[in-house]
Design an enzyme around this catalytic site. Structure first.
Site, PDB file in Angstrom:
ATOM      1  N   HIS A   1       0.420  -4.931   3.285  1.00 32.48           N
ATOM      2  CA  HIS A   1       0.244  -4.615   1.871  1.00 32.48           C
ATOM      3  C   HIS A   1       1.404  -3.811   1.315  1.00 32.48           C
ATOM      4  O   HIS A   1       1.785  -3.976   0.151  1.00 32.48           O
ATOM      5  CB  HIS A   1      -1.065  -3.854   1.644  1.00 32.48           C
ATOM      6  CG  HIS A   1      -1.371  -3.669   0.189  1.00 32.48           C
ATOM      7  ND1 HIS A   1      -1.066  -2.505  -0.486  1.00 32.48           N
ATOM      8  CD2 HIS A   1      -1.896  -4.530  -0.723  1.00 32.48           C
ATOM      9  CE1 HIS A   1      -1.420  -2.644  -1.757  1.00 32.48           C
ATOM     10  NE2 HIS A   1      -1.915  -3.857  -1.930  1.00 32.48           N
TER      11      HIS A   1
ATOM     12  N   ASP B   1      -0.198   8.797  11.632  1.00 36.29           N
ATOM     13  CA  ASP B   1      -1.366   8.165  12.248  1.00 36.29           C
ATOM     14  C   ASP B   1      -1.045   7.662  13.648  1.00 36.29           C
ATOM     15  O   ASP B   1      -1.043   6.460  13.912  1.00 36.29           O
ATOM     16  CB  ASP B   1      -1.867   7.012  11.366  1.00 36.29           C
ATOM     17  CG  ASP B   1      -3.170   6.421  11.867  1.00 36.29           C
ATOM     18  OD1 ASP B   1      -3.960   7.166  12.494  1.00 36.29           O
ATOM     19  OD2 ASP B   1      -3.403   5.216  11.652  1.00 36.29           O
TER      20      ASP B   1
ATOM     21  N   GLU C   1      -3.486 -15.806  -2.252  1.00 38.57           N
ATOM     22  CA  GLU C   1      -4.168 -14.647  -2.833  1.00 38.57           C
ATOM     23  C   GLU C   1      -3.144 -13.657  -3.375  1.00 38.57           C
ATOM     24  O   GLU C   1      -3.344 -13.057  -4.439  1.00 38.57           O
ATOM     25  CB  GLU C   1      -5.062 -13.966  -1.796  1.00 38.57           C
ATOM     26  CG  GLU C   1      -5.847 -12.788  -2.370  1.00 38.57           C
ATOM     27  CD  GLU C   1      -6.850 -12.206  -1.400  1.00 38.57           C
ATOM     28  OE1 GLU C   1      -6.822 -10.970  -1.179  1.00 38.57           O
ATOM     29  OE2 GLU C   1      -7.671 -12.972  -0.851  1.00 38.57           O
TER      30      GLU C   1
ATOM     31  N   SER D   1     -10.629  -8.985   3.442  1.00 43.38           N
ATOM     32  CA  SER D   1      -9.601  -8.018   3.815  1.00 43.38           C
ATOM     33  C   SER D   1      -8.221  -8.526   3.419  1.00 43.38           C
ATOM     34  O   SER D   1      -7.965  -9.729   3.419  1.00 43.38           O
ATOM     35  CB  SER D   1      -9.625  -7.762   5.323  1.00 43.38           C
ATOM     36  OG  SER D   1      -9.202  -8.915   6.029  1.00 43.38           O
TER      37      SER D   1
ATOM     38  N   GLU E   1       6.276   4.125  19.859  1.00 43.31           N
ATOM     39  CA  GLU E   1       6.338   3.277  21.046  1.00 43.31           C
ATOM     40  C   GLU E   1       7.775   2.849  21.331  1.00 43.31           C
ATOM     41  O   GLU E   1       8.186   2.737  22.485  1.00 43.31           O
ATOM     42  CB  GLU E   1       5.449   2.049  20.879  1.00 43.31           C
ATOM     43  CG  GLU E   1       3.957   2.332  20.876  1.00 43.31           C
ATOM     44  CD  GLU E   1       3.453   2.840  22.218  1.00 43.31           C
ATOM     45  OE1 GLU E   1       3.800   2.245  23.256  1.00 43.31           O
ATOM     46  OE2 GLU E   1       2.716   3.846  22.229  1.00 43.31           O
TER      47      GLU E   1
ATOM     48  N   LEU F   1       2.918  -4.786  18.496  1.00 44.70           N
ATOM     49  CA  LEU F   1       4.029  -5.689  18.804  1.00 44.70           C
ATOM     50  C   LEU F   1       5.205  -4.938  19.411  1.00 44.70           C
ATOM     51  O   LEU F   1       5.966  -5.494  20.208  1.00 44.70           O
ATOM     52  CB  LEU F   1       4.449  -6.442  17.551  1.00 44.70           C
ATOM     53  CG  LEU F   1       3.360  -7.356  16.986  1.00 44.70           C
ATOM     54  CD1 LEU F   1       3.817  -8.020  15.704  1.00 44.70           C
ATOM     55  CD2 LEU F   1       2.944  -8.393  18.011  1.00 44.70           C
TER      56      LEU F   1
ATOM     57  N   GLY G   1       0.523 -11.261  -8.209  1.00 47.55           N
ATOM     58  CA  GLY G   1       1.926 -11.145  -8.591  1.00 47.55           C
ATOM     59  C   GLY G   1       2.809 -10.621  -7.477  1.00 47.55           C
ATOM     60  O   GLY G   1       3.947 -10.224  -7.716  1.00 47.55           O
ATOM     61  N   LYS G   2       2.305 -10.632  -6.249  1.00 48.64           N
ATOM     62  CA  LYS G   2       3.087 -10.116  -5.109  1.00 48.64           C
ATOM     63  C   LYS G   2       3.957 -11.209  -4.483  1.00 48.64           C
ATOM     64  O   LYS G   2       4.899 -10.911  -3.763  1.00 48.64           O
ATOM     65  CB  LYS G   2       2.138  -9.511  -4.076  1.00 48.64           C
ATOM     66  CG  LYS G   2       1.369  -8.308  -4.633  1.00 48.64           C
ATOM     67  CD  LYS G   2       0.231  -7.867  -3.733  1.00 48.64           C
ATOM     68  CE  LYS G   2      -0.560  -6.744  -4.389  1.00 48.64           C
ATOM     69  NZ  LYS G   2      -1.744  -6.358  -3.586  1.00 48.64           N
TER      70      LYS G   2
END
Length: 363
Positions: free
Chosen positions: A291, A241, A326, A318, A140, A110, A331-332
């Protein structure tokens, strides 16, 4: 040709002119009514002229992903307008000036695209409080201030592009010379950081490095520069990375010893979530970005608001494709959280979401 009717066909033929009761009951099942507050499906009427704000408003009752888009604008509006209750202020749980802490996560592609300018706008005007991205989302942004990314085509052949020194990101092209310019620019800064580490005992984390690079770049077009100027933390747990990791690798040969403390950043991110009075997650794409933000919000038993924009599906298990519900199971996100997932391309959807919400609402 002698065609003989089956016994079943003969039976049907003997039913007469009346519609069979079984067929009638199957087709014309009686409706027991619809909810009193049900909305009518209706799209935008261009006979009213071209009004882009009304067009986006109409998405809420258009159906399919347009309705998800409409729900996202409503959730973002509530997120931006959140204020502590009188009871929270009276009991000392929050100050009257507290606002929702907004986490914006985005994948590197993005920033390679023109969505970079939308994210830069949000950072420049302090519309969000925390950024989380991948290595490409940092490099970037920096590289675009040194040399441009250009439009290409999804169907360009990799072998030919490799021979020309052109790197393809979807239908975008990044000349390899851009990375050479990046190397020339960033290696001296890494040497300065190593010197400060050794002489002044500076403990470098990914977020500290990003702020240092944003400060050194000092460019009004840069997300990192505006994050530095507005003291907005930018977390990148996978900072190595990508090209920046390549530069760190090359630097380790010429001037070894630079260290990164990722645990310090993890603690910092988790504490931001833990001490927030209210949190909202706006996550574009999936992977580590998604995540990392969700897991930080686990520390406070879940985010209050969540807007996902991605194309991931749930069937493979995934996290990238996982629904907000989900995350509730982990609990997120809080059980009563205000959430939506919009399936689609963020290069189209996110600028429109910002136009309808962040660009119009002053926190």
């Amino acid at each position: 040709m002698d065609l003989k009717m089956s016994a079943l066909e003969k039976t049907v033929g003997e039913m007469g002119d009346e519609v069979p009761v079984m067929a009638k009951e199957a087709v014309l099942v009686r409706c027991l009514g619809v909810p009193a507050d049900a909305e009518t499906v209706r799209g935008y009427d261009f006979n009213c002229g071209v009004d882009y704000d009304c067009l986006l408003e109409s998405f809420s009752h258009t159906g399919f992903q347009a309705t998800s888009f409409g729900r996202a604008t409503q959730i973002l509006t509530r997120m931006l307008h959140w204020r502590p209750t009188e009871d929270m202020v009276r009991e000392g749980e929050a100050a009257v000036t507290d606002r929702a802490t907004i986490f914006l996560g985005f994948t590197s592609n993005l920033v390679s695209s023109g969505v970079r300018e939308t994210i830069r706008y949000l950072t420049q005007h302090h519309k969000v409080d925390v950024l989380v991205t991948t290595a490409g989302g940092i490099e970037e942004d920096l590289i675009k201030c040194l040399a441009p990314t250009i439009l290409g085509d999804f169907r360009l052949r990799g072998q030919e592009l490799r021979q020309q020194g052109l790197n393809r990101i979807g239908n975008l092209l990044v000349p390899n010379d851009n990375y050479c310019k990046f190397e020339d620019w960033v290696l001296p800064i890494l040497s300065e950081m190593l010197e400060e580490q050794n002489q002044d005992s500076v403990s470098w984390t990914p977020s500290k490095i990003i702020h240092r690079l944003g400060k050194a770049l000092d460019n009004d077009d840069s997300i990192c520069t505006w994050a530095y100027r507005n003291n907005i933390p930018v977390f990148c747990p996978a900072l190595t990375d990508g090209s920046l990791g390549d530069m760190l690798f090359f630097h380790s040969y010429r001037n070894p010893g630079l260290k990164l403390d990722i645990l310090e950043d993890l603690c910092r991110l988790n504490r931001i979530a833990l001490h927030a009075k209210c949190t909202g997650m706006v996550i574009l794409g999936g992977g580590v970005v998604k995540h990392h933000i969700c897991n930080a919000n686990l520390m406070r038993n879940g985010a209050d608001f969540a807007v996902y924009v991605n194309t991931g599906q749930e069937f493979d298990g995934s996290d990238s494709g996982a629904s907000p519900d989900e995350a509730v199971s982990w609990g997120k996100i809080r059980a009563d959280g205000d959430t939506v997932k919009v399936f689609g391309d963020a290069t189209i959807l996110f600028p429109l979401l910002v136009a309808k919400t962040f660009a119009q609402i002053d926190r």
